[in-house]
Enzyme design. Structure first.
Site, PDB file in Angstrom:
ATOM      1  N   LYS A  54      56.397  45.053  53.290  1.00  0.00           N
ATOM      2  CA  LYS A  54      54.998  45.652  53.255  1.00  0.00           C
ATOM      3  C   LYS A  54      54.262  45.217  51.895  1.00  0.00           C
ATOM      4  O   LYS A  54      52.912  44.904  52.274  1.00  0.00           O
ATOM      5  CB  LYS A  54      55.096  47.152  53.273  1.00  0.00           C
ATOM      6  CG  LYS A  54      55.350  47.695  54.576  1.00  0.00           C
ATOM      7  CD  LYS A  54      55.820  49.260  54.513  1.00  0.00           C
ATOM      8  CE  LYS A  54      56.298  49.748  56.041  1.00  0.00           C
ATOM      9  NZ  LYS A  54      56.900  51.157  55.871  1.00  0.00           N
ATOM     10  N   GLN A  98      57.986  55.990  52.141  1.00  0.00           N
ATOM     11  CA  GLN A  98      58.910  55.390  52.767  1.00  0.00           C
ATOM     12  C   GLN A  98      60.046  56.741  53.435  1.00  0.00           C
ATOM     13  O   GLN A  98      60.452  57.129  52.703  1.00  0.00           O
ATOM     14  CB  GLN A  98      59.647  54.306  52.270  1.00  0.00           C
ATOM     15  CG  GLN A  98      60.276  53.475  53.306  1.00  0.00           C
ATOM     16  CD  GLN A  98      59.786  53.063  54.453  1.00  0.00           C
ATOM     17  OE1 GLN A  98      58.818  52.259  54.052  1.00  0.00           O
ATOM     18  NE2 GLN A  98      60.333  53.086  55.661  1.00  0.00           N
ATOM     19  N   ASP A 121      49.767  56.616  56.913  1.00  0.00           N
ATOM     20  CA  ASP A 121      50.732  56.832  58.041  1.00  0.00           C
ATOM     21  C   ASP A 121      50.407  57.589  59.129  1.00  0.00           C
ATOM     22  O   ASP A 121      51.019  57.592  60.219  1.00  0.00           O
ATOM     23  CB  ASP A 121      52.056  57.227  57.481  1.00  0.00           C
ATOM     24  CG  ASP A 121      53.386  56.143  57.466  1.00  0.00           C
ATOM     25  OD1 ASP A 121      53.141  54.925  57.952  1.00  0.00           O
ATOM     26  OD2 ASP A 121      54.335  56.133  56.547  1.00  0.00           O
TER      27      ASP A 121
END
Ligand code: NAD
Length: 300
Positions: A54, A98, A121
């Site tokens: 990422k 994460q 997200d």
């Protein structure tokens, strides 16, 4: 029928190109560099790989990338303090924590501590509510990528019968909501669904997000349907040599491709689109934070 293969790698490269162009415009016209912060707690090997890739792709499209790595035994208070710092940092437009987090940390509490405007997200309860009521929100990356591929292939999805297999908060539920917002007739199937093959056979669009290797066989697929395979399952592949493995999806690719009109492969389908959509969400968040026009085609 032999299905058209929907090439997620090629599509994701196109999305990254669009994101890159927008980043350049933001820098040149407004002196703003979109910034994405990724918080990683612990040493989970898969998470480390995701976070590294990422960060790399974020920099490649010209954005600022910040990584905050914390020990596996980090306290909730210390993690909340880092998120608060990032919430208040005007150079950071997207924050991603994460998952999974170590067991002693309350995942819901942590996710809901991220500023909804920076929640790239799309897991914050406010964004879930906004999506559920058809309002402007941050949309979870994997379902957003699936939606982009479906819109690209079909144009309008209005009136189509869609079956989403799987009801997770990360994929299944937001996917179903997005399809409903695009005027599909949506069925969410799950582990307790009766007559799953018959339910799937009705669908013009099948999205499989289960986590069971090759669970959907070709004879569940209506002739000409579009099949989006979200599953990522690693299987032993002794045919490739000792100790070798391969990735397969939740649908049996060959038999489904023989009946479908279009299908995403694994790997090279939904997976690459997920990271591309994370970048798209970061640019969208940056534009919204600065009251600027959002890039077209990169949001739901
Ligand atoms: P999850 O385990 O949270 O949810 C799985 C869902 O499948 C559950 O809702 C369950 O009810 C349903 N299910 C389980 N067994 C079933 C059965 N026999 N019949 C019908 N439904 C059944 O999983 P998730 O996080 O939604 O992920 C699903 C898959 O997608 C996994 O393989 C995961 O690795 C993959 N995934 C891929 C990406 C990507 O970027 N491509 C992103 C997220 C998840």
């Amino acid at each position: 029928m032999t299905a058209k293969i929907i090439d997620g790698k090629e599509f994701a490269a196109r999305v990254r190109g669009q994101v890159g162009e927008h980043v350049t415009r933001l820098k040149n016209d407004h002196g703003i560099t979109p910034g994405l912060a990724v918080v990683l707690v612990g040493e989970d090997p898969a998470s480390q790989v995701y976070v590294r890739s990422k960060g790399k792709i974020t920099v490649e499209v010209g954005m600022k990338s910040v990584e905050r790595r914390m020990d596996a035994d980090t306290s909730e208070a210390d993690l909340l303090a880092v998120i608060e710092e990032l919430n208040n940092d005007s150079e950071i437009h997207g924050i991603l924590c994460q998952l999974p987090l170590p067991k002693h940390l309350n995942e819901d509490l942590i996710i809901n501590s991220i500023s909804p405007a920076k929640d790239v997200d799309g897991f914050h309860i406010s964004n879930v509510g906004l999506l559920g009521t058809g309002q402007k929100s941050m949309v979870p990356c994997t379902p957003l990528g699936c939606l982009m591929m479906l819109r690209d292939h079909h144009g309008s999805l209005s009136g189509m019968d869609a079956v989403v297999i799987g009801r997770s908060n990360i994929v299944g539920k937001p996917m179903a909501q997005l399809l409903l917002n695009d005027s599909c007739t949506v069925t969410i199937a799950h582990s307790r669904t009766k007559d799953l093959p018959d339910v799937v056979r009705r669908a013009d669009i099948v999205v499989a997000a289960v986590g069971r290797p090759e669970m959907v066989p070709g004879d569940w697929i209506k002739e000409g349907a579009t099949v989006i395979d979200v599953g990522i399952n690693r299987l032993d592949a002794p045919e490739k040599g000792e100790g070798k493995t391969k990735l397969v999806g939740d649908v049996h690719f060959e038999s489904c491709a023989a009946r479908a009109g279009a299908i995403t492969p694994v790997p090279g389908g939904v997976g690459p689109m997920t990271i591309a959509c994370l970048l798209a969400n970061t640019v969208t968040a940056c534009c919204r934070a600065n009251g600027l026009r959002e890039p077209e085609g990169l949001t739901a």
